[in-house]
Design an enzyme around this catalytic site. Structure first.
Site, PDB file in Angstrom:
ATOM      1  CE  LYS A 208     -53.891   8.113 -27.783  1.00 56.84           C
ATOM      2  NZ  LYS A 208     -53.485   6.947 -27.348  1.00 56.84           N
ATOM      3  CD  GLU A 214     -43.884  18.913 -21.602  1.00 57.37           C
ATOM      4  OE1 GLU A 214     -45.079  18.303 -21.625  1.00 57.37           O
ATOM      5  OE2 GLU A 214     -43.079  18.085 -20.743  1.00 57.37           O
ATOM      6  N   GLY A 268     -49.008   6.694 -28.287  1.00 59.48           N
ATOM      7  CA  GLY A 268     -48.104   7.914 -28.854  1.00 59.48           C
ATOM      8  C   GLY A 268     -46.933   7.194 -29.738  1.00 59.48           C
ATOM      9  NE  ARG A 269     -44.545   2.762 -25.779  1.00 63.92           N
ATOM     10  CZ  ARG A 269     -45.376   2.955 -24.551  1.00 63.92           C
ATOM     11  NH1 ARG A 269     -45.989   4.255 -24.621  1.00 63.92           N
ATOM     12  NH2 ARG A 269     -46.004   2.186 -23.917  1.00 63.92           N
ATOM     13  CD  GLU A 354     -43.222   6.352 -23.162  1.00 68.61           C
ATOM     14  OE1 GLU A 354     -43.011   7.397 -22.434  1.00 68.61           O
ATOM     15  OE2 GLU A 354     -43.486   6.426 -24.342  1.00 68.61           O
ATOM     16  CG  HIS A 385     -13.357   8.373 -34.306  1.00 72.60           C
ATOM     17  ND1 HIS A 385     -12.103   8.317 -34.567  1.00 72.60           N
ATOM     18  CD2 HIS A 385     -13.978   7.745 -35.412  1.00 72.60           C
ATOM     19  CE1 HIS A 385     -11.885   7.754 -36.004  1.00 72.60           C
ATOM     20  NE2 HIS A 385     -13.064   7.417 -36.170  1.00 72.60           N
ATOM     21  CE  LYS A 513     -47.006  13.405 -18.429  1.00 73.17           C
ATOM     22  NZ  LYS A 513     -48.522  12.789 -19.289  1.00 73.17           N
TER      23      LYS A 513
HETATM   24  C1  G6Q Z   1     -46.057   7.412 -25.998  1.00 70.10           C
HETATM   25  C2  G6Q Z   1     -46.463   8.259 -24.972  1.00 70.10           C
HETATM   26  C3  G6Q Z   1     -45.978   9.785 -24.701  1.00 70.10           C
HETATM   27  C4  G6Q Z   1     -46.995  10.704 -25.734  1.00 70.10           C
HETATM   28  C5  G6Q Z   1     -46.462  11.993 -25.217  1.00 70.10           C
HETATM   29  C6  G6Q Z   1     -47.285  13.253 -26.176  1.00 70.10           C
HETATM   30  O1  G6Q Z   1     -46.436   6.457 -26.151  1.00 70.10           O
HETATM   31  O2  G6Q Z   1     -47.764   8.282 -24.610  1.00 70.10           O
HETATM   32  O3  G6Q Z   1     -44.709   9.891 -25.397  1.00 70.10           O
HETATM   33  O4  G6Q Z   1     -46.944  10.596 -27.177  1.00 70.10           O
HETATM   34  O5  G6Q Z   1     -46.514  12.427 -24.148  1.00 70.10           O
HETATM   35  O6  G6Q Z   1     -48.886  13.006 -25.789  1.00 70.10           O
HETATM   36  P1  G6Q Z   1     -49.655  13.708 -26.626  1.00 70.10           P
HETATM   37  O7  G6Q Z   1     -49.616  13.306 -27.846  1.00 70.10           O
HETATM   38  O8  G6Q Z   1     -51.056  13.487 -25.926  1.00 70.10           O
HETATM   39  O9  G6Q Z   1     -49.389  15.294 -26.656  1.00 70.10           O
END
Ligand code: G6Q
Length: 549
Positions: A208, A214, A268-269, A354, A385, A513
């Site tokens: 996003k 990462e 994001g989620r 989250e 198990h 972070k």
């Molecule tokens: C979700 C969070 C988080 C996000 C990641 C990736 O709700 O905001 O999990 O999706 O940190 O972020 P980017 O899509 O900006 O790389």
């Protein structure tokens, strides 16, 4: 106006008094007393069936919980979310993942912008791109069709498409392999690059912000690897982006014509329904992707229209709240009896924890009661198990959400009845338990010596009275999966409203972070040792020593 604290609300207090009675209840007896318990405590919606009768609830519990939901404004806040109000107050954003699966005919204008039209314009692009790749018309730089898709993203830009592509495995186009790289750990990327051919691989960089450490490191690694096998002009055939940040996408070297946009009002989620779902459309084809969206939309309609008492996401949320706040259960196990849902618990972990892992309200006051339980789990029957021992006989009670499809997506004889039998049997066992007397009778019937019987009785007794939900679908399809995810999204929303937390921010991921950035500079020798506690300094020193030996 500040929302009054939850713990002093009249409905909350009535529920606390009601929970005193629940201490005396036994599920076996509740079932024996009421033959109507099962039909009275089941709900069907959007291709899903929920049986919540195996929870420690009486006929009075749900009405009291619904009273709490009304008192806390669930209906008003639901309307505000669907209307595009800026309910994500700490980031001043609307929350419109529901619009992402709305039909083209629906109108929704936010800040003067027709968001449904914008969404469908991007969907059109997802459609034509996925059709080009699926038909083999989109070719790599040597003229070969694409055989491998590698999605590079993390968190919300990874967990959704990864979970869904696995869940819809039987629908994936033959000849296409899906890969997901998320971890900054080079082992993750290394293992994928070892498997794919640069001439037939398409990388989707999904971020996003397009600044996530990462993802950016992994994207650069992939790009460098690719350029060891091909020249720069070949990049557009092999790298596309999903992002809200066109400038950063262009700076990375991806043509913005190959960028699929989404918007800041998609968390994001909650983004699997947006262009973040591009890997899904590629894997199963665009038509199946629209069925997935339609399944979620069907759940949205149910969530908006059904009365609270018969509203599946509301009831699932309220039962969860009952277990968490009134019966004191601190964790929730997700037990999908479906191997293709192997990543579902991991997906829900982010969605729930989250969103609602918060300790202050939307207006910055302490919530005053416990919020989100720890969510964890793995597929049945494997869990049986492993950790089911604790669930049956451990000191803490962990409510369980069983999830199963009544029909399989395979044709292997003998497996599915065994799977379903185990799923239903576990739910029955958690509810019924096994009394000391039942244990004694069973062992005596095996002619065991009385002393041995008595020694073993405590070990072989099951307390039972342990709560679970059963969620069923006829078959795991794009539509039922869409409905299932939307169900849990709305469940999370309802609980967030009742706790009065902002379910749509995630400030809790920031601190680590920032600290990691400083420590990385120290590890790489780009910054002198900083002032840390003795443990952190000692660990950094040890890592540096081993690296230089
Ligand atoms: C979700 C969070 C988080 C996000 C990641 C990736 O709700 O905001 O999990 O999706 O940190 O972020 P980017 O899509 O900006 O790389």
């Amino acid at each position: 106006m500040q929302t009054p604290a939850l713990a002093v609300s009249p409905a909350y207090r009535s529920l606390q008094a009601h929970a005193q009675l629940a201490g005396q209840w036994n599920l076996r007896e509740l079932f024996a007393q009421s033959p109507q318990r099962f039909p009275a405590m089941t709900i069907e919606a959007a291709g899903l069936f929920l049986d919540y009768s195996k929870n420690l609830v009486s006929e009075q519990t749900l009405p009291l919980l619904c009273e709490l939901a009304r008192e806390r404004g669930v209906e008003t806040r639901r309307a505000a979310m669907f209307a595009g109000e800026k309910i994500n107050n700490t980031e001043k954003r609307a929350v419109l993942h529901t619009a992402l699966r709305a039909p083209r005919s629906m109108a929704l204008t936010v800040d003067g912008q027709d968001v449904v039209a914008d969404i469908h314009a991007v969907l059109e692009r997802v459609k034509s791109f996925s059709e080009l790749v699926c038909s083999g018309e989109w070719r790599g730089h040597t003229g070969k069709a694409i055989t491998d898709i590698v999605n590079i993203g993390i968190g919300g830009s990874d967990l959704g498409p990864k979970m869904v592509c696995l869940a819809l495995r039987p629908f994936v186009r033959p000849g296409l392999s899906m890969h997901f790289v998320s971890n900054v750990d080079g082992h993750d990327m290394d293992s994928i690059l070892a498997k794919v051919d640069p001439a037939t691989t398409l990388f989707i960089v999904t971020s996003k912000t397009f600044t996530t450490m990462e993802t950016m490191l992994n994207a650069h690694t992939a790009r460098n690897w690719f350029l060891r096998h091909a020249n720069e002009p070949a990049l557009p055939q092999h790298f596309v982006a999903v992002s809200t940040n066109a400038e950063a996408v262009a700076a990375f070297g991806i043509d913005t014509g190959n960028m699929f946009p989404f918007w800041d009002w998609v968390g994001g989620r909650y983004s699997v329904w947006s262009a973040v779902g591009l890997p899904i459309a590629l894997a199963v084809g665009y038509d199946r992707f629209t069925e997935f969206l339609a399944g979620a939309h069907a759940m949205d309609r149910h969530f908006c229209d059904a009365p609270l008492e018969a509203n599946m996401p509301v009831v699932l949320a309220l039962i969860g709240l009952w277990n968490r706040n009134f019966l004191g259960h601190a964790s929730l196990t997700i037990a999908p009896y479906h191997q293709d849902l192997a990543r579902f618990a991991a997906y829900l972990q982010q969605l729930d924890m989250e969103s609602n892992g918060k300790r202050v309200t939307r207006d910055g006051q302490p919530v005053g009661v416990s919020t989100c339980p720890t969510v964890w789990g793995d597929c049945g029957t494997n869990g049986q198990h492993a950790y089911f021992q604790l669930l049956h006989q451990g000191t803490d009670i962990t409510p369980i959400d069983f999830i199963a499809a009544l029909l399989p997506n395979h044709e292997l004889p003998g497996h599915h009845a065994a799977l379903l039998a185990n799923c239903f049997a576990q739910a029955e066992a958690f509810m019924r338990g096994k009394t000391e007397n039942e244990v004694r009778l069973e062992m005596r019937a095996q002619n065991m010596a009385e002393a041995e019987v008595e020694a073993l009785v405590p070990h072989r007794t099951f307390p039972g009275n342990r709560p679970s939900n059963m969620l069923l679908m006829d078959r795991l399809t794009p539509a039922t999966l869409g409905a299932l995810i939307a169900l849990y999204e709305h469940k999370t929303f309802v609980q967030g409203v009742i706790w009065n937390v902002n379910s749509f921010d995630q400030w809790g991921v920031e601190l680590g972070k920032v600290l990691a950035k400083n420590i990385q500079a120290e590890l790489e020798g780009q910054s002198p040792p900083q002032k840390h506690d003795s443990s952190t300094s000692g660990l950094i020193a040890r890592a540096k020593k081993v690296a230089t030996n």
